[in-house]
Design a protein around this motif. Structure first.
Motif, PDB file in Angstrom:
ATOM      1  N   LEU A   1       0.710  -1.380  -0.049  1.00 32.02           N
ATOM      2  CA  LEU A   1       0.395   0.427   0.166  1.00 32.02           C
ATOM      3  C   LEU A   1       0.789   1.167  -0.556  1.00 32.02           C
ATOM      4  O   LEU A   1       0.745   2.196  -0.644  1.00 32.02           O
ATOM      5  CB  LEU A   1      -0.699  -0.257   1.269  1.00 32.02           C
ATOM      6  N   GLN A   2       1.856   1.238   0.699  1.00 33.69           N
ATOM      7  CA  GLN A   2       3.187   2.138   0.884  1.00 33.69           C
ATOM      8  C   GLN A   2       3.771   2.766  -0.523  1.00 33.69           C
ATOM      9  O   GLN A   2       3.496   4.044  -1.224  1.00 33.69           O
ATOM     10  CB  GLN A   2       3.770   2.474   1.777  1.00 33.69           C
ATOM     11  N   LEU A   3       3.747   1.786  -1.204  1.00 34.41           N
ATOM     12  CA  LEU A   3       4.199   2.085  -2.806  1.00 34.41           C
ATOM     13  C   LEU A   3       3.566   2.753  -2.707  1.00 34.41           C
ATOM     14  O   LEU A   3       3.523   3.439  -4.406  1.00 34.41           O
ATOM     15  CB  LEU A   3       5.016   0.467  -3.424  1.00 34.41           C
ATOM     16  N   ALA A   4       2.045   1.954  -3.139  1.00 34.71           N
ATOM     17  CA  ALA A   4       0.637   2.647  -4.314  1.00 34.71           C
ATOM     18  C   ALA A   4       0.896   3.588  -4.086  1.00 34.71           C
ATOM     19  O   ALA A   4       0.661   4.866  -5.426  1.00 34.71           O
ATOM     20  CB  ALA A   4      -0.530   1.191  -4.331  1.00 34.71           C
ATOM     21  N   TYR A   5       0.946   4.050  -2.807  1.00 32.26           N
ATOM     22  CA  TYR A   5       0.535   5.672  -2.202  1.00 32.26           C
ATOM     23  C   TYR A   5       2.043   6.964  -2.546  1.00 32.26           C
ATOM     24  O   TYR A   5       1.802   7.623  -3.543  1.00 32.26           O
ATOM     25  CB  TYR A   5       0.532   5.663  -1.132  1.00 32.26           C
ATOM     26  N   SER A   6       2.878   5.836  -2.657  1.00 35.01           N
ATOM     27  CA  SER A   6       4.357   7.007  -3.431  1.00 35.01           C
ATOM     28  C   SER A   6       4.373   7.078  -4.398  1.00 35.01           C
ATOM     29  O   SER A   6       4.414   8.449  -5.271  1.00 35.01           O
ATOM     30  CB  SER A   6       5.155   6.413  -3.100  1.00 35.01           C
ATOM     31  N   CYS A   7       4.091   6.391  -6.017  1.00 38.39           N
ATOM     32  CA  CYS A   7       3.286   6.222  -7.073  1.00 38.39           C
ATOM     33  C   CYS A   7       2.267   7.007  -7.726  1.00 38.39           C
ATOM     34  O   CYS A   7       2.325   7.849  -8.607  1.00 38.39           O
ATOM     35  CB  CYS A   7       2.983   4.449  -7.516  1.00 38.39           C
TER      36      CYS A   7
ATOM     37  N   CYS B   1       0.727  12.257  -8.883  1.00 37.16           N
ATOM     38  CA  CYS B   1      -0.235  13.008  -8.848  1.00 37.16           C
ATOM     39  C   CYS B   1       1.008  14.498  -9.003  1.00 37.16           C
ATOM     40  O   CYS B   1       0.084  15.631  -9.347  1.00 37.16           O
ATOM     41  CB  CYS B   1      -0.962  13.591  -7.420  1.00 37.16           C
ATOM     42  N   GLN B   2       1.807  14.998  -8.469  1.00 36.62           N
ATOM     43  CA  GLN B   2       2.484  16.286  -8.208  1.00 36.62           C
ATOM     44  C   GLN B   2       2.984  16.305  -9.892  1.00 36.62           C
ATOM     45  O   GLN B   2       3.155  17.992  -9.577  1.00 36.62           O
ATOM     46  CB  GLN B   2       3.762  15.735  -7.370  1.00 36.62           C
TER      47      GLN B   2
ATOM     48  N   VAL C   1      -5.911  16.892  -5.892  1.00 37.41           N
ATOM     49  CA  VAL C   1      -5.525  15.736  -6.333  1.00 37.41           C
ATOM     50  C   VAL C   1      -4.785  15.755  -5.313  1.00 37.41           C
ATOM     51  O   VAL C   1      -4.281  14.351  -3.997  1.00 37.41           O
ATOM     52  CB  VAL C   1      -4.788  15.532  -7.008  1.00 37.41           C
ATOM     53  N   VAL C   2      -3.563  15.531  -4.902  1.00 35.31           N
ATOM     54  CA  VAL C   2      -2.442  15.884  -3.657  1.00 35.31           C
ATOM     55  C   VAL C   2      -2.780  16.123  -2.515  1.00 35.31           C
ATOM     56  O   VAL C   2      -3.129  14.744  -1.922  1.00 35.31           O
ATOM     57  CB  VAL C   2      -1.295  16.610  -3.676  1.00 35.31           C
ATOM     58  N   ASP C   3      -3.751  16.778  -2.072  1.00 34.41           N
ATOM     59  CA  ASP C   3      -4.575  17.374  -0.911  1.00 34.41           C
ATOM     60  C   ASP C   3      -5.005  16.262  -0.363  1.00 34.41           C
ATOM     61  O   ASP C   3      -5.704  15.550   0.458  1.00 34.41           O
ATOM     62  CB  ASP C   3      -4.757  18.341  -0.998  1.00 34.41           C
ATOM     63  N   LEU C   4      -5.286  16.065  -2.142  1.00 37.15           N
ATOM     64  CA  LEU C   4      -7.187  14.382  -1.439  1.00 37.15           C
ATOM     65  C   LEU C   4      -6.792  13.102  -1.239  1.00 37.15           C
ATOM     66  O   LEU C   4      -6.616  12.570  -0.547  1.00 37.15           O
ATOM     67  CB  LEU C   4      -7.772  14.477  -3.117  1.00 37.15           C
ATOM     68  N   LEU C   5      -4.971  12.551  -1.533  1.00 40.59           N
ATOM     69  CA  LEU C   5      -4.847  11.944  -1.401  1.00 40.59           C
ATOM     70  C   LEU C   5      -3.850  11.620   0.103  1.00 40.59           C
ATOM     71  O   LEU C   5      -4.333  10.858   0.513  1.00 40.59           O
ATOM     72  CB  LEU C   5      -2.628  11.374  -2.998  1.00 40.59           C
TER      73      LEU C   5
END
Length: 124
Positions: free
Chosen positions: A21-27, A32-33, A40-44
Motif C-alpha cells: 500500500l505504501q508503494l502504491a501511495y508513493s506512485c 499527482c505531483q 488531487v495531492v491534498d486528496l491523496l
C-alpha cells in the motif's frame, strides 16, 4: 471453506505478500505531483489517513466467513478527515468497509474467487 485447500492458501499468500500500500501511495503521489493538480495531492493525503491497511489483509485467517473477516479486520477510523471543507466521517468509512465486505462475500459465493487486497483497494 475458501481456505481449506492448499492451493488456495498458497495463491492467497503469494498475492497478499505482493501488496504494498505504501508503494502504491508513493506512485500515486508522484503522478499527482507531476500533474500539477494540488487538490488531487491534498486528496491523496486525506485518503492515506483513512485507508491505512488493505481491507483484505486479514483474509488469510478468515475461514469461511469472508464478510466478517473484512469487517472485523478493518482498521477503524478514529476521527473526521477534511478535504477542502468536505468531511469524511468514521461512519462513511464503515459504509466503504461494508460494501467491500459484501463484494468479497458475493465473489466467494457466486464465483468461488477469493478477494485479495487489490480488489478491496479498488472498491475503497
Amino acid at each position: 471453506e475458501t481456505f481449506q485447500t492448499l492451493d488456495t492458501v498458497i495463491f492467497t499468500l503469494e498475492y497478499t505478500g505482493k501488496e504494498d500500500l505504501q508503494l502504491a501511495y508513493s506512485c500515486f503521489l508522484e503522478e499527482c505531483q507531476k500533474s500539477g493538480h494540488d487538490q488531487v495531492v491534498d486528496l491523496l493525503r486525506c485518503v492515506k489517513q483513512i485507508y491505512v491497511q488493505p481491507l483484505a489483509a486479514s483474509l488469510g485467517t478468515a475461514g469461511s466467513n469472508v464478510r466478517e473477516a473484512i469487517k472485523s479486520g478493518a482498521v477503524a477510523m478514529e476521527r473526521r478527515v477534511l478535504w477542502h471543507g468536505i468531511g469524511f466521517e468514521p461512519s462513511d468509512w464503515q459504509i466503504v468497509v461494508d460494501i467491500a465486505a459484501a463484494a468479497a462475500e458475493a465473489m466467494t459465493i457466486k464465483y468461488n474467487v477469493q478477494m485479495l487486497a487489490h480488489h478491496t483497494q479498488i472498491i475503497s
